[in-house]
Design a protein around this motif. Structure first.
Motif, mmCIF file in Angstrom:
data_model
loop_
_atom_site.group_PDB
_atom_site.id
_atom_site.type_symbol
_atom_site.label_atom_id
_atom_site.label_comp_id
_atom_site.label_asym_id
_atom_site.label_seq_id
_atom_site.Cartn_x
_atom_site.Cartn_y
_atom_site.Cartn_z
ATOM 1 N N PHE A 51 0.846 -1.198 0.000
ATOM 2 C CA PHE A 51 0.000 0.000 0.000
ATOM 3 C C PHE A 51 0.878 1.242 0.000
ATOM 4 O O PHE A 51 0.687 2.181 0.746
ATOM 5 C CB PHE A 51 -0.910 -0.047 1.241
ATOM 6 N N GLY A 52 1.901 1.185 -0.884
ATOM 7 C CA GLY A 52 2.804 2.333 -1.033
ATOM 8 C C GLY A 52 2.367 3.149 -2.233
ATOM 9 O O GLY A 52 1.174 3.366 -2.458
ATOM 10 N N THR A 56 -1.524 2.523 -3.204
ATOM 11 C CA THR A 56 -2.515 3.577 -2.952
ATOM 12 C C THR A 56 -3.118 4.080 -4.273
ATOM 13 O O THR A 56 -4.311 4.386 -4.351
ATOM 14 C CB THR A 56 -1.929 4.763 -2.151
ATOM 15 N N TYR A 71 -5.702 1.554 -5.147
ATOM 16 C CA TYR A 71 -6.855 1.713 -4.239
ATOM 17 C C TYR A 71 -7.728 2.879 -4.725
ATOM 18 O O TYR A 71 -8.946 2.759 -4.834
ATOM 19 C CB TYR A 71 -6.346 1.968 -2.814
ATOM 20 N N VAL A 121 0.187 -4.668 4.507
ATOM 21 C CA VAL A 121 1.298 -3.708 4.564
ATOM 22 C C VAL A 121 2.369 -4.280 5.476
ATOM 23 O O VAL A 121 2.161 -5.291 6.136
ATOM 24 C CB VAL A 121 0.831 -2.326 5.113
ATOM 25 N N LYS A 180 1.797 2.676 10.439
ATOM 26 C CA LYS A 180 2.157 3.843 9.613
ATOM 27 C C LYS A 180 0.912 4.669 9.305
ATOM 28 O O LYS A 180 -0.152 4.123 9.044
ATOM 29 C CB LYS A 180 2.776 3.346 8.302
ATOM 30 N N LYS A 181 1.060 6.014 9.350
ATOM 31 C CA LYS A 181 -0.074 6.897 9.048
ATOM 32 C C LYS A 181 -0.350 6.859 7.545
ATOM 33 O O LYS A 181 0.553 7.033 6.734
ATOM 34 C CB LYS A 181 0.296 8.319 9.507
ATOM 35 N N ARG A 182 -1.569 6.603 7.148
ATOM 36 C CA ARG A 182 -1.941 6.556 5.725
ATOM 37 C C ARG A 182 -2.807 7.787 5.444
ATOM 38 O O ARG A 182 -3.861 7.953 6.059
ATOM 39 C CB ARG A 182 -2.752 5.299 5.404
ATOM 40 N N ASN A 183 -2.347 8.620 4.544
ATOM 41 C CA ASN A 183 -3.091 9.870 4.283
ATOM 42 C C ASN A 183 -4.148 9.672 3.211
ATOM 43 O O ASN A 183 -4.041 10.195 2.098
ATOM 44 C CB ASN A 183 -2.126 10.987 3.865
ATOM 45 N N ILE A 184 -5.153 8.865 3.518
ATOM 46 C CA ILE A 184 -6.206 8.626 2.535
ATOM 47 C C ILE A 184 -7.539 8.945 3.189
ATOM 48 O O ILE A 184 -7.844 8.444 4.278
ATOM 49 C CB ILE A 184 -6.182 7.156 2.063
ATOM 50 N N GLU A 213 -9.553 1.647 8.167
ATOM 51 C CA GLU A 213 -8.299 1.050 8.673
ATOM 52 C C GLU A 213 -8.424 -0.452 8.935
ATOM 53 O O GLU A 213 -7.414 -1.156 8.973
ATOM 54 C CB GLU A 213 -7.885 1.739 9.995
ATOM 55 N N LEU A 241 -6.699 -3.130 6.777
ATOM 56 C CA LEU A 241 -5.257 -3.402 6.817
ATOM 57 C C LEU A 241 -4.905 -4.642 7.638
ATOM 58 O O LEU A 241 -5.550 -4.949 8.640
ATOM 59 C CB LEU A 241 -4.509 -2.202 7.422
#
Ligand SMILES: NC(=O)c1ccc[n+]([C@@H]2O[C@H](COP(=O)([O-])OP(=O)(O)OC[C@H]3O[C@@H](n4cnc5c(N)ncnc54)[C@H](OP(=O)(O)O)[C@@H]3O)[C@@H](O)[C@H]2O)c1
Length: 423
Positions: free
Chosen positions: A11-12, A16, A19, A35, A40-44, A49, A52
């Motif tokens: 999910f890098g 992303t 997605y 992942v 890790k904070k995902r800015n989506i 969540e 994951l």
């Protein structure tokens, strides 16, 4: 289209991108995303969540999931994870060129045994459609040659070195600051990434398994501002070129190295991070595919494209797309670099005394090398001169022998560089 349930591993950048694109396809349900670091904070925006997991086996062992999208990269643990997925009868869509170049044979064998498909459009040249065209609409052709720029990072660095006459180190630093090169750029600048891609392209184009370990590979780290300048004066630009071609007796010549490319050549016009693939086939002739070779959106275009092709095929019949199956049994007979024929650029540091050019001419002649251009590029404070030679088409082993002989001559101080030339 039936609702298709997918799991995404990775999910890098690409994950992303995939997605986000999949949000527009309501018939495709993302069941889980694996992942490495679940904290890790995902800015989506509005991201659930609970999708994951840090255990990719939760995806490949999930009986509800029909297709595994692998965009994590690397060989470990991806190889074992995907083998389990295939054994569990899941189709695979992957962007992982390294894994396919190194372990593709076994994965495709296993996929055939289990009646599933591996699609990998995104693994070569990101957003450019090249795998599917070769395997489908071009399958009436005998493809004899591919010449390509397959790595955006190195093309960006070489473009900036050319435009601004920068040294390699300065251009690399700028590329890193702008996000075009990674902190550890080895995979790109030493040509590994390009070698994985040309291994895949050559295998499917020539219908013979190309061994990644037999691909001659040179990166761009030894290109100097002086080479760029000399090339420019001679009407060339320097590019990292991936070559795959069928030579005599059905042998293949697959390699990656920088080349002086004549300015009129289409590949010379490919700038910055753009990729381009020139393919020669019979009956089609010459084709050129150009576009974004990386990045979240272009790469997601290929990944989701593969997924939709797969979904519609699965809808139409339960049999895998015949052209999508890789079942090359023949092993490519790959020639050594010493047996290849090229034109050459040789940059020589010689003492600035009468006779140096004569020595170069004599030694080249003795080794069956015809010189087409020779020029002295000024003198240095230590009374040495830079001499640049362009040869006619010669055998690599003859050129290497000539270089050894030149180095034994008193007036030759150093061979600054040897590059191959494409006109
Ligand atoms: N970037 C491009 O433009 C591009 C273009 C074409 C092809 N590709 C290929 O696409 C793949 C992904 O590239 P990328 O640039 O998206 O990489 P990336 O940004 O580094 O992302 C890798 C992702 O994989 C996850 N991951 C790593 N190890 C894992 C493991 N053991 N289990 C589960 N997840 C794991 C990471 O998790 P965390 O988020 O927790 O770190 C991250 O989300 C590579 O094979 C690459 O060669 C990339």
């Amino acid at each position: 289209m039936k609702a298709l349930k997918v799991g995404i591993i990775g999910f890098g950048t690409v994950g992303t991108g995939v997605y986000n694109v999949l949000q527009d396809f309501k018939d495709i349900e993302i069941k889980k995303i694996a992942v490495k670091n679940i904290n890790k904070k995902r800015n989506i925006e509005n991201f659930d969540e609970t999708l994951l997991t840090d255990n990719p086996y939760e995806i490949v062992n999930n009986p509800e999931i029909g297709v595994v999208i692998e965009v994590a990269g690397g060989v470990n643990p991806t190889y074992d994870v995907l083998k389990t997925a295939i054994q569990n009868k899941k189709h695979i869509v992957t962007a992982n060129k390294e894994l396919l170049a190194k372990e593709g044979s076994e994965l495709f064998r296993l996929a055939k045994e289990n009646g599933v498909i591996i699609l990998y459009e995104a693994a070569v040249a990101g957003g450019i459609p090249i795998i599917m065209p070769i395997k489908t609409i071009l399958c009436a052709n005998k493809i004899t040659k591919i010449a390509a720029i397959l790595n955006g990072t190195t093309n960006y660095i070489l473009t900036k070195m050319g435009e601004k006459e920068l040294s390699y180190d300065v251009a690399l630093k700028q590329a890193q600051e702008l996000g075009y090169a990674e902190t550890d750029p080895t995979g790109d600048v030493e040509g590994f990434d390009t070698a994985y891609k040309i291994a895949i392209l050559s295998t499917i184009s020539f219908n013979k398994k190309v061994n990644i370990n037999k691909i001659y590979r040179e990166g761009i780290t030894k290109i100097t501002a002086q080479d760029i300048k000399a090339a420019k004066e001679l009407g060339y630009t320097i590019k990292l070129i991936a070559l795959g071609q069928v030579v005599e007796d059905g042998k293949v010549d697959v390699r990656v190295h920088p080349m002086l490319v004549a300015k009129k050549h289409l590949l010379a016009k490919v700038k910055n991070a753009t990729n381009s693939i020139m393919l020669t086939g019979k009956p089609v002739g010459e084709l050129v595919f150009t576009g974004a070779g990386a990045g979240a959106e272009p790469t997601a275009s290929s990944v989701v494209g593969d997924l939709l092709v797969l979904a519609s095929e699965l809808e139409a019949s339960n049999h895998p797309l015949p052209q999508a199956i890789c079942n090359h049994t023949e092993i490519a007979d790959q020639i050594d670099i010493g047996d290849t024929f090229n034109e050459y650029y040789i940059a020589i540091n010689a003492s600035n005394n009468p006779g140096a050019i004569g020595v170069i001419g004599t030694i080249c002649g003795k080794n069956n090398i015809n010189i087409s251009t020779i020029m002295q590029k000024g003198t240095k404070d230590d009374n040495t001169a830079e001499i640049v030679v362009i040869t006619e088409r010669s055998k690599e082993s003859d050129v290497q022998n000539a270089l050894q002989e030149l180095l034994k001559s008193e007036c030759i101080k150093k061979i600054d560089n040897l590059l191959r030339v494409m006109n």
